[in-house]
Design an enzyme around this catalytic site. Structure first.
Site, PDB file in Angstrom:
ATOM      1  N   HIS A   1      -0.960   1.218  -9.778  1.00 47.42           N
ATOM      2  CA  HIS A   1      -1.639   0.232  -8.838  1.00 47.42           C
ATOM      3  C   HIS A   1      -2.575  -0.747  -9.225  1.00 47.42           C
ATOM      4  O   HIS A   1      -3.954  -1.345  -9.888  1.00 47.42           O
ATOM      5  CB  HIS A   1      -3.090   0.530  -8.188  1.00 47.42           C
ATOM      6  CG  HIS A   1      -3.588  -0.286  -6.809  1.00 47.42           C
ATOM      7  ND1 HIS A   1      -3.656   0.276  -5.641  1.00 47.42           N
ATOM      8  CD2 HIS A   1      -3.172  -1.290  -6.722  1.00 47.42           C
ATOM      9  CE1 HIS A   1      -4.011  -0.510  -4.965  1.00 47.42           C
ATOM     10  NE2 HIS A   1      -3.885  -2.162  -5.060  1.00 47.42           N
TER      11      HIS A   1
ATOM     12  N   ARG B   1       0.718  -1.626  -0.167  1.00 48.64           N
ATOM     13  CA  ARG B   1      -0.123  -0.132  -0.196  1.00 48.64           C
ATOM     14  C   ARG B   1       0.684   1.043  -0.330  1.00 48.64           C
ATOM     15  O   ARG B   1       1.921   0.963   0.112  1.00 48.64           O
ATOM     16  CB  ARG B   1      -0.656  -0.161   1.089  1.00 48.64           C
ATOM     17  CG  ARG B   1      -1.507  -0.760   0.850  1.00 48.64           C
ATOM     18  CD  ARG B   1      -3.098  -0.901   0.190  1.00 48.64           C
ATOM     19  NE  ARG B   1      -4.608  -1.082   0.303  1.00 48.64           N
ATOM     20  CZ  ARG B   1      -4.435  -2.341  -0.326  1.00 48.64           C
ATOM     21  NH1 ARG B   1      -3.665  -2.722  -1.519  1.00 48.64           N
ATOM     22  NH2 ARG B   1      -5.531  -2.586  -0.406  1.00 48.64           N
TER      23      ARG B   1
HETATM   24  P1  NDP Z   1      -1.397 -11.503   4.268  1.00 51.40           P
HETATM   25  O1  NDP Z   1      -2.502 -11.432   5.513  1.00 51.40           O
HETATM   26  O2  NDP Z   1      -1.684 -13.383   3.385  1.00 51.40           O
HETATM   27  O3  NDP Z   1      -0.260 -12.057   4.106  1.00 51.40           O
HETATM   28  C1  NDP Z   1       0.768 -10.590   5.414  1.00 51.40           C
HETATM   29  C2  NDP Z   1       1.524 -10.827   5.970  1.00 51.40           C
HETATM   30  O4  NDP Z   1       2.010  -9.539   6.397  1.00 51.40           O
HETATM   31  C3  NDP Z   1       1.386 -12.359   6.639  1.00 51.40           C
HETATM   32  O5  NDP Z   1       3.238 -12.749   6.260  1.00 51.40           O
HETATM   33  C4  NDP Z   1       1.861 -11.286   7.478  1.00 51.40           C
HETATM   34  O6  NDP Z   1       3.001 -11.824   8.908  1.00 51.40           O
HETATM   35  C5  NDP Z   1       2.813 -10.159   7.273  1.00 51.40           C
HETATM   36  N1  NDP Z   1       2.188  -9.310   8.443  1.00 51.40           N
HETATM   37  C6  NDP Z   1       1.172  -8.150   8.588  1.00 51.40           C
HETATM   38  N2  NDP Z   1       1.739  -7.639   9.855  1.00 51.40           N
HETATM   39  C7  NDP Z   1       3.403  -7.406  10.254  1.00 51.40           C
HETATM   40  C8  NDP Z   1       4.197  -6.868  10.721  1.00 51.40           C
HETATM   41  N3  NDP Z   1       2.859  -5.883  11.697  1.00 51.40           N
HETATM   42  N4  NDP Z   1       5.308  -7.392  10.687  1.00 51.40           N
HETATM   43  C9  NDP Z   1       5.448  -8.522   9.555  1.00 51.40           C
HETATM   44  N5  NDP Z   1       4.563  -8.685   9.246  1.00 51.40           N
HETATM   45  C10 NDP Z   1       3.613  -8.390   9.502  1.00 51.40           C
HETATM   46  O7  NDP Z   1      -1.691 -10.336   2.800  1.00 51.40           O
HETATM   47  P2  NDP Z   1      -1.893 -11.029   1.161  1.00 51.40           P
HETATM   48  O8  NDP Z   1      -0.529 -11.656   0.425  1.00 51.40           O
HETATM   49  O9  NDP Z   1      -3.151 -11.912   0.579  1.00 51.40           O
HETATM   50  O10 NDP Z   1      -2.146  -9.564   1.146  1.00 51.40           O
HETATM   51  C11 NDP Z   1      -0.782  -8.533   1.706  1.00 51.40           C
HETATM   52  C12 NDP Z   1      -1.122  -7.575   1.212  1.00 51.40           C
HETATM   53  O11 NDP Z   1      -1.036  -7.036  -0.334  1.00 51.40           O
HETATM   54  C13 NDP Z   1      -2.953  -7.133   0.860  1.00 51.40           C
HETATM   55  O12 NDP Z   1      -2.903  -6.256   2.459  1.00 51.40           O
HETATM   56  C14 NDP Z   1      -3.057  -6.011  -0.009  1.00 51.40           C
HETATM   57  O13 NDP Z   1      -2.057  -4.186   0.712  1.00 51.40           O
HETATM   58  C15 NDP Z   1      -1.775  -5.632  -1.281  1.00 51.40           C
HETATM   59  N6  NDP Z   1      -2.117  -6.014  -1.831  1.00 51.40           N
HETATM   60  C16 NDP Z   1      -1.497  -5.745  -3.526  1.00 51.40           C
HETATM   61  C17 NDP Z   1      -1.874  -5.534  -4.519  1.00 51.40           C
HETATM   62  C18 NDP Z   1      -1.500  -4.182  -5.761  1.00 51.40           C
HETATM   63  O14 NDP Z   1      -1.998  -4.926  -6.949  1.00 51.40           O
HETATM   64  N7  NDP Z   1      -0.886  -3.973  -5.549  1.00 51.40           N
HETATM   65  C19 NDP Z   1      -2.742  -6.394  -4.695  1.00 51.40           C
HETATM   66  C20 NDP Z   1      -3.645  -7.606  -4.019  1.00 51.40           C
HETATM   67  C21 NDP Z   1      -2.712  -7.663  -2.524  1.00 51.40           C
HETATM   68  P3  NDP Z   1       2.035 -13.457   9.545  1.00 51.40           P
HETATM   69  O15 NDP Z   1       2.253 -14.001   8.912  1.00 51.40           O
HETATM   70  O16 NDP Z   1       2.815 -13.538   9.873  1.00 51.40           O
HETATM   71  O17 NDP Z   1       0.542 -12.917  10.027  1.00 51.40           O
HETATM   72  C1  OXD Z   2      -6.126  -5.326  -3.609  1.00 50.81           C
HETATM   73  C2  OXD Z   2      -5.675  -4.613  -4.213  1.00 50.81           C
HETATM   74  O1  OXD Z   2      -5.514  -5.132  -1.976  1.00 50.81           O
HETATM   75  O2  OXD Z   2      -5.953  -5.098  -5.607  1.00 50.81           O
HETATM   76  O3  OXD Z   2      -6.359  -7.052  -3.170  1.00 50.81           O
HETATM   77  O4  OXD Z   2      -4.836  -3.503  -3.615  1.00 50.81           O
END
Ligand code: NDP
Ligand code: OXD
Length: 309
Positions: A272, A224
């Protein structure tokens, strides 16, 4: 059963067709044609206007059209007690892995430098290490980060992941928690940011983080925009501490035409699009959770609102 669809980004016609193909009995309504609000059982939304979800008195599940749920938790009127479901579907995961692999390869093979040489019409060969000698670090090894990590490992990169809790992913060195962030950054030449936006992660890509990376490291932000302190990145690029960046997400989208990122020679900007939810496979994921809900079975991919993701 009625589902309300609301998104300015996703094609309502494609989604309505895909949902009806999976469940012909589902009454799909596209905002603003809500009809009687008390008839809406499910909402499938991307950036709904604040208060919209609270205006649906019988709402049972809230589906995010994306993996992130920050567009929902930012609604001060998000109705409490209703499960919020993250989008997890193979199209979204595969698209992100493609984008991350493409961007890592681009920095690994110094394409930002070659673009500069091309502009100056200079024929020069730049040294580049083998993939096995290139250390890639993925912040956030959840659904998307873990899939990208596996693909990069398959290409031979030396991959590490950093998450909140420890992970065990084949061939990927695991770091976790604030105490291990410094060690993770110190070994990371190409940093991929895929953590969700929460109170803990806001601004995590900042001057202190950049200073802990090896000099000249590349940064790829696909999480983000608010994860990144933009001025800190511009300064780190100016100083040479960061060699190049690929940015797909921004604090203010669309990116202002006057923003320095647009014309920065060492920044790649995309609007994005790192990955988009695919209606066919996304609809299957939504209908599976509706089926589970109706059958009283455990739901999949329920966000933890306390953690914020
Ligand atoms: P998940 O919830 O599956 O994974 C999030 C990961 O981040 C986990 O490994 C989690 O750790 C880690 N995390 C969260 N908070 C912390 C912290 N404080 N310190 C360290 N690690 C942390 O999410 P997704 O993989 O499905 O998606 C991730 C993000 O990608 C979305 O939230 C979105 O913002 C972004 N996104 C962007 C897109 C784009 O087109 N640019 C498209 C899709 C998503 P743990 O496993 O230990 O809980
Ligand atoms: C998502 C994104 O969160 O597209 O899936 O940013």
């Amino acid at each position: 059963m009625a589902l309300l669809f609301k998104s300015e980004l996703d094609r309502a016609d494609l989604w309505a067709d895909a949902l009806r193909r999976c469940d012909p009995a589902l009454d799909v309504r596209v905002w603003p044609k809500v009809g009687e609000p008390a008839e809406i059982d499910y909402a499938l939304v991307w950036k709904p206007p604040p208060g919209l979800l609270a205006s649906l008195p019988q709402l049972r599940l809230i589906f995010s059209l994306g993996a992130g749920i920050d567009h929902l938790t930012s609604d001060p009127e998000l109705p409490p007690g209703i499960p919020v479901l993250r989008m997890v579907e193979p199209g979204l995961t595969g698209g992100m892995t493609e984008y991350v692999v493409m961007s890592v390869l681009m920095h690994h093979r110094r394409m930002v430098d070659y673009a500069g040489l091309q502009r100056d019409k200079v024929w020069e060969v730049l040294p580049a290490p083998l993939a096995a000698e290139r250390r890639v670090g993925i912040m956030g090894v959840g659904v998307l980060g873990a899939d990208a990590a596996a693909a990069l490992t398959g290409l031979g990169f030396d991959v590490a992941g950093w998450s909140r809790t420890p992970k065990s992913i084949d061939g990927v060195e695991s770091f976790h928690g604030p105490d291990q962030l410094e060690a993770f950054l110190a070994r990371t030449e190409i940093l991929v940011c895929l953590v969700p936006l929460t109170d803990e992660t806001r601004g995590i890509l900042n001057a202190r983080t950049f200073a802990q990376l090896p000099r000249g490291a590349a940064v790829i932000n696909v999480g983000r925009g608010e994860l990144l302190a933009e001025d800190d990145l511009l300064q780190a690029l100016e100083d040479g501490q960061i060699g190049a960046a690929t940015l797909d997400v921004f604090a203010a989208e669309p990116l202002d035409p006057e923003h320095p990122f647009w014309s920065h020679p060492r920044v790649v900007v995309t609007p994005h699009i790192a990955s988009l939810t695919v209606p066919d496979s996304g609809a299957r994921a939504v209908i599976e959770n509706i089926r589970r809900h109706e059958a009283g079975q455990p739901l999949l991919n329920v966000a933890d609102l306390g953690r914020g993701y």
